[in-house]
Design a protein around this motif. Structure first.
Motif, PDB file in Angstrom:
ATOM      1  N   LEU A  57       0.776  -1.160   0.128  1.00 46.63           N
ATOM      2  CA  LEU A  57      -0.010  -0.054   0.074  1.00 46.63           C
ATOM      3  C   LEU A  57       1.115   1.069  -0.060  1.00 46.63           C
ATOM      4  O   LEU A  57       1.657   1.388   0.772  1.00 46.63           O
ATOM      5  CB  LEU A  57      -0.793  -0.043   1.191  1.00 46.63           C
ATOM      6  N   GLU A  58       0.604   2.179  -0.944  1.00 50.03           N
ATOM      7  CA  GLU A  58       1.472   3.322  -0.988  1.00 50.03           C
ATOM      8  C   GLU A  58       0.584   4.628  -1.000  1.00 50.03           C
ATOM      9  O   GLU A  58      -0.619   4.563  -1.356  1.00 50.03           O
ATOM     10  CB  GLU A  58       2.293   3.252  -2.311  1.00 50.03           C
ATOM     11  N   GLY A  59       1.103   5.631  -0.661  1.00 50.22           N
ATOM     12  CA  GLY A  59       0.548   6.811  -0.704  1.00 50.22           C
ATOM     13  C   GLY A  59      -0.877   7.055   0.119  1.00 50.22           C
ATOM     14  O   GLY A  59      -0.604   6.567   1.159  1.00 50.22           O
ATOM     15  N   ASP A  60      -1.906   7.293  -0.533  1.00 48.62           N
ATOM     16  CA  ASP A  60      -3.212   7.148   0.127  1.00 48.62           C
ATOM     17  C   ASP A  60      -3.803   5.671   0.106  1.00 48.62           C
ATOM     18  O   ASP A  60      -4.820   5.509  -0.485  1.00 48.62           O
ATOM     19  CB  ASP A  60      -4.333   8.310  -0.660  1.00 48.62           C
ATOM     20  N   ASP A  61      -3.160   4.774   0.470  1.00 52.82           N
ATOM     21  CA  ASP A  61      -3.584   3.311   0.538  1.00 52.82           C
ATOM     22  C   ASP A  61      -3.653   2.908  -0.754  1.00 52.82           C
ATOM     23  O   ASP A  61      -4.689   2.157  -1.005  1.00 52.82           O
ATOM     24  CB  ASP A  61      -4.483   3.107   1.373  1.00 52.82           C
ATOM     25  N   SER A  87      -8.312   1.003  -6.805  1.00 51.98           N
ATOM     26  CA  SER A  87      -8.302   1.618  -5.606  1.00 51.98           C
ATOM     27  C   SER A  87      -8.942   0.677  -4.546  1.00 51.98           C
ATOM     28  O   SER A  87      -9.980  -0.173  -5.048  1.00 51.98           O
ATOM     29  CB  SER A  87      -8.757   2.845  -5.312  1.00 51.98           C
ATOM     30  N   LEU A  88      -8.597   0.461  -3.380  1.00 51.82           N
ATOM     31  CA  LEU A  88      -9.115  -0.079  -2.341  1.00 51.82           C
ATOM     32  C   LEU A  88     -10.081   0.585  -1.522  1.00 51.82           C
ATOM     33  O   LEU A  88      -9.599   1.748  -1.125  1.00 51.82           O
ATOM     34  CB  LEU A  88      -7.772  -0.795  -1.394  1.00 51.82           C
ATOM     35  N   THR A  89     -11.230   0.008  -1.574  1.00 52.10           N
ATOM     36  CA  THR A  89     -12.172   0.751  -0.752  1.00 52.10           C
ATOM     37  C   THR A  89     -12.988  -0.035   0.524  1.00 52.10           C
ATOM     38  O   THR A  89     -12.695  -1.254   0.626  1.00 52.10           O
ATOM     39  CB  THR A  89     -13.527   1.073  -1.403  1.00 52.10           C
ATOM     40  N   ASP A  90     -13.742   0.457   1.306  1.00 57.55           N
ATOM     41  CA  ASP A  90     -14.415  -0.488   2.397  1.00 57.55           C
ATOM     42  C   ASP A  90     -15.220  -1.520   1.781  1.00 57.55           C
ATOM     43  O   ASP A  90     -15.580  -2.465   2.593  1.00 57.55           O
ATOM     44  CB  ASP A  90     -15.129   0.612   3.286  1.00 57.55           C
ATOM     45  N   ASP A  91     -15.768  -1.245   0.580  1.00 59.48           N
ATOM     46  CA  ASP A  91     -16.630  -2.047   0.058  1.00 59.48           C
ATOM     47  C   ASP A  91     -15.999  -3.552  -1.066  1.00 59.48           C
ATOM     48  O   ASP A  91     -16.516  -4.224  -1.432  1.00 59.48           O
ATOM     49  CB  ASP A  91     -17.744  -1.586  -0.992  1.00 59.48           C
ATOM     50  N   MET A 147       0.872  -2.551   5.857  1.00 61.21           N
ATOM     51  CA  MET A 147       1.505  -1.751   4.525  1.00 61.21           C
ATOM     52  C   MET A 147       1.573  -2.733   3.303  1.00 61.21           C
ATOM     53  O   MET A 147       1.954  -2.329   2.366  1.00 61.21           O
ATOM     54  CB  MET A 147       3.166  -1.527   5.005  1.00 61.21           C
ATOM     55  N   GLY A 148       1.124  -3.761   3.571  1.00 58.77           N
ATOM     56  CA  GLY A 148       0.844  -4.756   2.441  1.00 58.77           C
ATOM     57  C   GLY A 148       0.463  -6.109   2.689  1.00 58.77           C
ATOM     58  O   GLY A 148      -0.267  -6.333   3.838  1.00 58.77           O
ATOM     59  N   ALA A 149       0.540  -7.036   1.834  1.00 59.72           N
ATOM     60  CA  ALA A 149       0.229  -8.420   1.879  1.00 59.72           C
ATOM     61  C   ALA A 149       1.167  -9.247   0.947  1.00 59.72           C
ATOM     62  O   ALA A 149       1.631  -9.036  -0.005  1.00 59.72           O
ATOM     63  CB  ALA A 149      -1.099  -8.741   1.609  1.00 59.72           C
ATOM     64  N   ILE A 150       1.327 -10.655   1.459  1.00 55.96           N
ATOM     65  CA  ILE A 150       1.745 -11.426   0.859  1.00 55.96           C
ATOM     66  C   ILE A 150       0.763 -12.604   0.627  1.00 55.96           C
ATOM     67  O   ILE A 150       0.164 -13.123   1.474  1.00 55.96           O
ATOM     68  CB  ILE A 150       3.052 -12.127   1.414  1.00 55.96           C
ATOM     69  N   THR A 151       0.621 -13.467  -0.700  1.00 58.87           N
ATOM     70  CA  THR A 151      -0.153 -14.366  -1.064  1.00 58.87           C
ATOM     71  C   THR A 151       0.495 -15.649  -1.524  1.00 58.87           C
ATOM     72  O   THR A 151       1.430 -15.348  -2.470  1.00 58.87           O
ATOM     73  CB  THR A 151      -1.201 -13.841  -2.155  1.00 58.87           C
TER      74      THR A 151
END
Length: 220
Positions: A57-61, A87-91, A147-151
């Motif tokens: 996740l960078e900047g404004d997520d 973009s990632l949102t709450d939904d 700050m991120g994720a690994i899959t």
């Protein structure tokens, strides 16, 4: 538990320690966050997964896929699915979105075909068009912030991930987080130092272009 079972458990523990040591050495060999994450993906595949992806996740997520590695390079050429994601949102549905919002780690077995995953919301940019019979997703947390994720994913008849795999992936995620966070801090410190150096430089007076003086002509 007979001797063969004990030997198998011991060998599995040794293999996992060797994997963690290899990841630690790879991350310690560079201060470049992206380069370190790409090395980790190459170590994970095929030792622990059929494909592996890391998102930050960078900047404004804003999510950015730093790397995704598949055991079959013809199926997924390097760099094909890397770069900024929607973009990632709450939904936003799906396990990756949940992990990036703070859930996890997650263990998912039999998530279905890529089409079924998309309909169920499990395919939100995990890796489009790639099969997964078993997946583990773990958040990268630093200073109480994701700050991120690994899959990690396995395909076909490969042994599905189990609960004891979660501890290993969490340990991997912790090591990756330390490296990435330190690399970001190092970049910020360098940028601050350069800014201060420029600020401390005196303002030099502007000097216009010089004109070359014509050589004196010898007299008659």
């Amino acid at each position: 538990m007979d001797k063969f079972d004990v030997d198998a458990v011991l060998q599995q523990a040794l293999d996992r320690l060797a994997l963690l040591a290899e990841v630690t050495n790879a991350l310690g060999s560079t201060l470049d966050a992206d380069a370190g994450l790409r090395m980790v993906c190459r170590i994970m595949v095929p030792q622990l997964a059929d494909w592996c992806a890391v998102d930050l996740l960078e900047g404004d997520d804003q999510p950015r896929r730093v790397c995704v590695t598949h055991r079959d390079p013809h199926l997924l050429p390097p760099g094909l699915l890397e770069g900024c994601l929607p973009s990632l949102t709450d939904d936003t549905p799906g396990p990756l979105a949940r992990v990036l919002r703070g859930a996890g780690p997650l263990l998912i077995n039999n998530p279905g075909s890529p089409g079924q995953q998309a309909q169920a919301g499990t395919g939100w940019y995990v890796v489009p068009a790639l099969e997964a019979s078993s997946m583990v997703l773990a958040p990268l947390r630093a200073r109480r912030r994701v700050m991120g994720a690994i899959t990690l994913a396995r395909t076909g008849s490969e042994r599905p991930y189990a609960e004891d795999d979660l501890a290993l992936v969490e340990d991997l995620a912790h090591r990756i987080t330390l490296h990435t966070d330190n690399a970001r801090l190092d970049t910020e410190v360098q940028a601050t130092a350069e800014h201060l150096q420029r600020a401390l430089l005196p303002d030099l007076p502007h000097v216009g272009p010089s004109r070359a003086r014509r050589p004196l002509q010898p007299g008659p």
